[in-house]
Scaffold this active site. Structure first.
Site, PDB file in Angstrom:
ATOM      1  N   GLU A   5       0.830  -1.151   0.131  1.00 38.30           N
ATOM      2  CA  GLU A   5      -0.002  -0.012  -0.227  1.00 38.30           C
ATOM      3  C   GLU A   5       0.634   1.263   0.138  1.00 38.30           C
ATOM      4  OE1 GLU A   5      -3.301  -0.274  -0.307  1.00 38.30           O
ATOM      5  OE2 GLU A   5      -3.820  -2.170   0.660  1.00 38.30           O
ATOM      6  N   ARG A  41       0.685   3.751  -3.409  1.00 32.16           N
ATOM      7  CA  ARG A  41      -0.140   5.009  -2.897  1.00 32.16           C
ATOM      8  C   ARG A  41       0.959   6.193  -2.766  1.00 32.16           C
ATOM      9  NH1 ARG A  41      -5.885   3.845   0.098  1.00 32.16           N
ATOM     10  NH2 ARG A  41      -5.253   1.432   0.361  1.00 32.16           N
ATOM     11  N   ASP A  90      -5.056  -9.495  -7.931  1.00 32.73           N
ATOM     12  CA  ASP A  90      -5.475  -8.627  -9.024  1.00 32.73           C
ATOM     13  C   ASP A  90      -4.388  -7.949  -9.804  1.00 32.73           C
ATOM     14  OD1 ASP A  90      -5.230  -7.349  -6.597  1.00 32.73           O
ATOM     15  OD2 ASP A  90      -6.968  -6.050  -6.849  1.00 32.73           O
ATOM     16  N   GLU A 113     -12.342   0.217  -9.964  1.00 31.86           N
ATOM     17  CA  GLU A 113     -11.874  -0.485 -11.145  1.00 31.86           C
ATOM     18  C   GLU A 113     -12.765  -0.362 -12.453  1.00 31.86           C
ATOM     19  OE1 GLU A 113     -12.205  -1.226  -7.913  1.00 31.86           O
ATOM     20  OE2 GLU A 113     -10.056  -1.378  -7.485  1.00 31.86           O
TER      21      GLU A 113
END
Ligand SMILES: *[C@@H]1O[C@H](CO)[C@@H](O)[C@H](O)[C@H]1NC(C)=O
Length: 598
Positions: free
Chosen positions: A184, A188, A317, A491
């Protein structure tokens, strides 16, 4: 347990994603030799199996390593696509839809100004309580600010941008003595800094901060296999495993750091960033199952996949997303990623797609490991479950078709593409991508016009009415199930943006506008900011007091791009990291030119 482990709301990796069976004496034996009929042989095999268990235990506790699932085939011919796209003519017009674009900019300001008023500098924002929180007690790391900067630059919000930059210059610090999630933080914060550097034409502030952060993260790769630790203490520069998941690394955590570290290597000419990120891909490539599939968890000690779900949603993903994007990032020269991508897309088509009962929607499914109670053999069970997170895949397949799947070259693919522009595999991926986008749009056909976090599909043989449903959905008024929520996820609009750029078809802007209006209607908090919705089938909605950072970095950015003209971030010049931070496509040079030797 780390602060981060308790407070972090994993984005791509979501909540506790079905941990693998804990190591215990009861754990089934490794899927080693098949039992045979003769008892003598069985004893030999038993000894063999025990030895195998001991061997595995030596490195890493007793995990079960996986065999080829096989056995599930999406029809080879003809494929059951129902949306045969783009018959008939339409005018391809990429000029901006100014009114809708400006409405998205106004929404961004509504989100940002509330955050700035109530919580400037805090990692996360709660718009109903009007307050911020940090990921850890050690203090914030610019999670929301850095995630939002490139969107401000694209939208031309100069005043907001100037204040955000000032905060980065004067207040941001990574000297935080607590554990932060490696993945993360990379996607980010590091991703946000790198794209800010790019979009400001090289403001050194962002590169300096990016280098500082990357150097603090680098120790995560100091593991026996080179697969990264899930957590990093940014002050102590020390990695640590994810104890909630038995120290396993999810494939998305390991394989979604590469665009960022490779671009930083390119900017700084420092090979270490490149090599460590690339090595992870080497390990994963070697560990893949024979048919190219990858369970969600990998054991970092021995670099092997364990018995765990195979899926395209949480914890997996962006691995698939980055296979294509690593190939595209360096100008489509690194064939090793192309091969991994091709294998993975083949495996998806063989084992992870289904067709719904009535509307014949193409959807993605999961394979869950299951032990046969009688003989202990392991099998796979299909779970017809699709996370909202998987909705990146439609756009990704379409992008892959026009690049990796171009018959001659990506430049020769027209807008909209003709089927003859594609190789056979490109045609397959294009059709699947187009259909998956429609499926994801269909999941927004709810009472609120927002899509749930997770849907389950029905196939021909299944009881019940309809193509998909929210599992465990409760009557109005009861506490909604987790699956029913919409947490401002990007998404589907991400895929709509890509689909629009590749086809110019006006329906994608229409779908995107509908989604935007549903967000405005149900998520917008009048006093400022946007909240998550607990049940997309219940109107008026109940809110959850959380504005995820990806609203400003992704959802509103992709909507803005959908309504902008096509000179803004052309897809043949940029790759978007999985947090929608655009990074330029580059040709390796200097010391990076020797890379790509995966
Ligand atoms: C978050 O961390 C920053 C930096 O240490 C601090 O100034 C701020 O007060 C913290 N916010 C909250 C809500 O604790």
């Amino acid at each position: 347990m780390s602060d981060a482990a308790t407070t972090l709301r994993h984005r791509k990796t979501t909540e506790k994603a079905d941990p693998p069976p804990p190591p215990s004496p009861k754990s089934p034996k490794p899927a080693a030799p098949k039992p045979t009929k003769t008892s003598g042989c069985a004893i030999v095999l038993l000894v063999f199996a025990v030895l195998a268990v001991l061997a595995l235990a030596g490195g890493a506790g007793t995990y079960i390593y996986y065999q080829n699932p096989g056995g599930y085939f999406w029809p080879e011919d003809p494929k059951p696509w129902t949306v045969v796209p783009y018959e008939g003519e339409w005018e391809v017009d990429f000029s901006a839809d100014v009114e809708k674009r400006d409405a998205v900019v106004a929404a961004f300001k509504h989100a940002w100004l509330a955050y700035e008023r109530d919580a400037m500098g805090d990692d996360e924002y709660h718009p109903i309580k009007h307050k911020g929180t940090n990921l850890t007690k050690a203090g914030g790391i610019g999670y929301t600010v850095v995630d939002s900067i490139d969107t401000m630059l694209l939208m031309g919000l100069e005043e907001e941008y100037t204040r955000a930059r000032h905060w980065v210059e004067t207040s941001m610090s990574f000297d935080r003595d607590a554990n932060f999630n490696t993945f993360e933080t990379t996607i980010r914060v590091l991703g946000g800094l790198l794209s800010a550097y790019e979009l400001t034409d090289g403001d050194q502030l962002y590169l300096d901060r990016a280098i500082d952060l990357a150097d603090r993260i680098l120790p995560v790769f100091d593991t026996p296999s080179g697969l990264p630790f899930s957590f990093i203490n940014l002050a102590k520069r020390q990695g640590s495993p994810d104890t909630d998941n038995a120290g396993l690394v999810s494939v998305a955590e390991g394989a979604t750091l590469q665009l960022e570290f490779r671009y930083l290597a390119h900017l700084t000419d420092r090979a270490e960033y490149w090599d460590k990120a690339e090595h992870v891909m080497k390990v994963i490539r070697a560990a893949r199952l024979p048919n190219g599939l990858t369970p969600i968890f990998i054991n970092g000690h021995v670099a092997k996949f364990v018995s765990a779900e195979i899926r395209l949603g949480s914890r997996a993903d962006s691995y698939f997303e980055y296979l294509l994007k690593q190939y595209l990032q360096t100008g489509s020269v690194e064939m090793q990623y192309r091969e991994m991508y091709d294998d993975a897309m083949q495996a998806i088509h063989t084992s992870l797609l289904g067709t719904s009962k009535t509307k014949k929607l193409i959807f993605t499914l999961e394979l869950h490991p299951k032990r046969n109670g009688y003989n202990g053999q392991r099998t796979w069970v299909r779970a017809l479950k699709q996370d909202h997170l998987v909705c990146f895949l439609g756009g990704s397949l379409m992008l892959g078709a026009t690049t990796a799947g171009a018959r001659l070259s990506p430049q020769s693919v027209s807008v909209p593409p003709k089927m003859s522009d594609f190789t056979p595999v490109g045609q397959r991926d294009w059709m699947t991508g187009v259909n998956l986008v429609e499926t994801c749009v269909d999941t927004y056909r709810t009472a609120s016009g927002l899509a749930p976090e997770i849907v389950h599909f029905r196939e021909d043989i299944d009881a019940g009415v309809g193509d998909w449903y929210i599992k465990g959905a409760r009557p109005r008024g009861e506490v909604p199930v987790y699956d029913a929520r919409y947490i401002l996820r990007p998404e589907t609009v991400e895929s709509l943006f890509i689909a629009y750029r590749l086809t110019g078809h006006p329906k994608y802007r229409e779908y995107g506008w509908d989604i935007f209006q549903a967000i405005e209607k149900h998520c917008r908090v009048p006093s400022g900011g946007y909240a998550s919705v607990l049940n997309v089938e219940e109107v008026p909605v109940q809110w959850e007091d959380k504005m995820e950072t990806f609203l400003m970095s992704e959802t509103l950015k992709y909507l803005f791009l959908l309504f902008s003209d096509d000179t803004v971030l052309p897809l043949n010049e940029y790759v978007f990291n999985t947090e929608a931070h655009p990074l330029p496509i580059f040709s390796p040079f200097g010391s990076t030119s020797k890379f790509g030797s995966l």
